[in-house]
Design an enzyme around this catalytic site. Structure first.
Site, PDB file in Angstrom:
ATOM      1  CE1 TYR A   1    -116.105 -73.107  77.142  1.00  0.00           C
ATOM      2  CE2 TYR A   1    -115.922 -73.228  79.524  1.00  0.00           C
ATOM      3  CZ  TYR A   1    -116.567 -72.763  78.394  1.00  0.00           C
ATOM      4  OH  TYR A   1    -117.657 -71.951  78.523  1.00  0.00           O
TER       5      TYR A   1
ATOM      6  CG  HIS B   1    -114.615 -63.938  74.001  1.00  0.00           C
ATOM      7  ND1 HIS B   1    -113.773 -64.761  74.685  1.00  0.00           N
ATOM      8  CD2 HIS B   1    -115.826 -64.082  74.584  1.00  0.00           C
ATOM      9  CE1 HIS B   1    -114.435 -65.380  75.633  1.00  0.00           C
ATOM     10  NE2 HIS B   1    -115.679 -64.996  75.589  1.00  0.00           N
TER      11      HIS B   1
ATOM     12  CD  GLU C   1    -119.622 -64.580  77.490  1.00  0.00           C
ATOM     13  OE1 GLU C   1    -119.442 -65.442  78.368  1.00  0.00           O
ATOM     14  OE2 GLU C   1    -118.685 -64.065  76.837  1.00  0.00           O
TER      15      GLU C   1
ATOM     16  CG  ASP D   1    -120.208 -70.483  79.783  1.00  0.00           C
ATOM     17  OD1 ASP D   1    -120.611 -70.951  78.710  1.00  0.00           O
ATOM     18  OD2 ASP D   1    -120.142 -69.267  80.015  1.00  0.00           O
TER      19      ASP D   1
ATOM     20  CG  HIS E   1    -117.220 -67.288  82.575  1.00  0.00           C
ATOM     21  ND1 HIS E   1    -116.576 -66.406  81.731  1.00  0.00           N
ATOM     22  CD2 HIS E   1    -118.344 -67.645  81.939  1.00  0.00           C
ATOM     23  CE1 HIS E   1    -117.276 -66.266  80.618  1.00  0.00           C
ATOM     24  NE2 HIS E   1    -118.358 -67.000  80.727  1.00  0.00           N
TER      25      HIS E   1
ATOM     26  CG  HIS F   1    -123.743 -67.329  81.282  1.00  0.00           C
ATOM     27  ND1 HIS F   1    -123.364 -66.135  81.860  1.00  0.00           N
ATOM     28  CD2 HIS F   1    -122.692 -67.703  80.491  1.00  0.00           C
ATOM     29  CE1 HIS F   1    -122.155 -65.815  81.439  1.00  0.00           C
ATOM     30  NE2 HIS F   1    -121.736 -66.744  80.607  1.00  0.00           N
TER      31      HIS F   1
ATOM     32  CG  HIS G   1    -120.052 -73.551  75.211  1.00  0.00           C
ATOM     33  ND1 HIS G   1    -120.486 -72.903  74.078  1.00  0.00           N
ATOM     34  CD2 HIS G   1    -119.937 -72.593  76.166  1.00  0.00           C
ATOM     35  CE1 HIS G   1    -120.624 -71.609  74.338  1.00  0.00           C
ATOM     36  NE2 HIS G   1    -120.308 -71.394  75.593  1.00  0.00           N
TER      37      HIS G   1
ATOM     38  CG  ASP H   1    -121.755 -67.665  74.625  1.00  0.00           C
ATOM     39  OD1 ASP H   1    -122.030 -66.762  75.435  1.00  0.00           O
ATOM     40  OD2 ASP H   1    -121.006 -68.611  74.906  1.00  0.00           O
TER      41      ASP H   1
HETATM   42 FE1  FEO Z   1    -119.965 -67.293  79.265  1.00  0.00          FE
HETATM   43 FE2  FEO Z   1    -120.639 -69.570  76.862  1.00  0.00          FE
HETATM   44  O1  FEO Z   1    -120.729 -67.922  77.701  1.00  0.00           O
END
Ligand code: FEO
Length: 409
Positions: free
Chosen positions: A192, A24, A80, A164, A145, A78, A225, A82
């Site tokens: 990051y 993104h 999101e 994250d 986040h 989380h 990640h 991903d």
């Molecule tokens: Fe906030 Fe890796 O997603």
């Protein structure tokens, strides 16, 4: 890839995305991973899932350890996509007894998935669940986040599953930061932070204080990640530094140019900075990705921005970088603007407006040059570099003095 045991009966079961190059709007030259973790105890618990396209890779790793139907609990740290892109499918396949999420996670799950009969259970900071021999403590990390973000901590293993936070967009066959060159992992962690977390720095400071107050004993941080930290002190110290907006004796000059006039100005400003001992990075907004520019901005004491005037505005590349940068809220910077113009000359004012929005301390109104700079104009640019450089030196000296005084207290 295979599932990998990271602590006794705790496994990495995520997926590696070697080929993603744009996350993104963030350039991910080194790919990324979507980490999910499985605890095999009296209750089998899965922490997060993976991006929808990688569901089969996660199922393959889970299949090396258990039948997915044996999963009792899913923790959604989380929402999101991903990390939750495979959640609906996993709930359908596993039929878990419970799916744990934060209060804001519940709202996020409802608005993403519109679930009808999911066995959702809300947990808050201070809540814990038993898996048998291991317990999971929850810590909400709102706006780190997203509002729903949450950490899971397993005290028996001194393991923090950190969503994250502390992550890096870095694909690798290795699972641990200490298996890769330290500098390479920290650079990706820094990128990051600059692109995902910088604007939440006050929350990071509060979180680090809270973790200290709670006295969490952590010897491993497993983010969602990249690679896992077996030496958490390194990344915790880096987060403390970055979230305090600690800067180097460095100025970053970001510009675009039409016929090289603004570029010549940029180079002469850099020479002025150099003359007073300030390191300068000269970055074309056309040649450098906004997310790479942000890494330099985060650690620079000064941000100097340049654009010619185009249609009474600034170059679209500069509008892109500055809009992105403003959203990430770099703070405690010295700023200056410059640019060439043909007839109307609004660019310096517009650029200065962006810098003011970022609460930069402007050293002067900026330097405007009509068409092509002559020797006098280039000297004005050099002088601007000197002024910015002296302001950087003064700010660094003041910060050092203040740190020394604090040290004496
Ligand atoms: Fe906030 Fe890796 O997603």
């Amino acid at each position: 890839m295979s599932a990998e045991e990271i602590k006794k009966n705790i496994y990495w079961v995520g997926a590696v995305d070697w080929n993603i190059r744009d996350f993104h709007g963030y350039s991910t030259y080194k790919g990324t991973t979507y980490n999910a973790y499985l605890v095999k105890d009296e209750k089998v618990c899965l922490f997060d899932t993976v991006k929808a396209d990688f569901k089969n890779e996660m199922l393959y790793h889970l299949g090396q350890l258990i039948d997915p139907e044996d999963i009792d609990y899913i923790v959604v740290n989380h929402v999101e996509l991903d990390h939750s892109g495979s959640l609906a499918e996993m709930i359908r396949l596993c039929k878990p007894e419970k799916v744990f999420c934060s209060p804001m996670g519940l709202k996020a799950i409802e608005s993403h998935f519109h679930p009808v009969d999911w066995p959702l259970e809300v947990v808050k900071t201070g809540d814990s669940i038993s898996l048998g021999s291991k317990t999971v403590h929850f810590l909400e990390t709102k706006m780190l986040h997203w509002p729903d973000s949450m950490f899971s901590y397993i005290p028996e293993d001194k393991l923090l599953i950190s969503s994250d936070a502390f992550g890096q967009h870095l694909a690798s066959t290795e699972r641990y930061a200490d298996e890769l060159p330290e500098g390479a992992v920290l650079l990706e962690a820094e990128k990051y932070y600059a692109n995902i977390l910088l604007l939440f720095s006050p929350n990071v400071q509060k979180l680090l204080a809270k973790v200290g107050e709670m006295g969490l004993d952590i010897d491993m941080i497993a983010p969602d990640h990249g690679v896992i930290w077996r030496d958490p002190a390194l990344i915790l110290a880096a987060y403390d530094r970055w979230s305090q907006h600690a800067a180097e004796r460095k100025a970053v000059i970001i510009y675009d140019t039409m016929w090289h006039s603004t570029e010549k100005m940029a180079k002469n400003i850099s020479a002025g900075l150099r003359s007073v001992g300030v390191h300068a990075r000269v970055l074309s907004a056309r040649a450098n990705h906004r997310s790479d520019i942000m890494v330099e901005v985060m650690t620079a004491k000064a941000v100097v921005v340049g654009s010619p005037t185009l249609n009474n505005g600034i170059m679209p590349t500069m509008a892109d970088v500055l809009t992105y940068m403003k959203g990430l809220r770099p703070r405690q910077k010295i700023g200056a603007a410059f640019g060439s113009f043909g007839w109307s000359g609004e660019s310096v004012k517009i650029l200065s407006g962006f810098l003011e929005d970022m609460q930069c301390e402007l050293v002067e109104p900026g330097v405007k040059i009509k068409n092509v700079p002559d020797q006098e104009a280039l000297q004005a640019c050099f002088d601007l570099g000197v002024k910015v450089g002296k302001a950087v030196n003064a700010a660094m000296a003041a910060e050092a003095e203040s740190a020394a005084l604090e040290g004496e207290e």
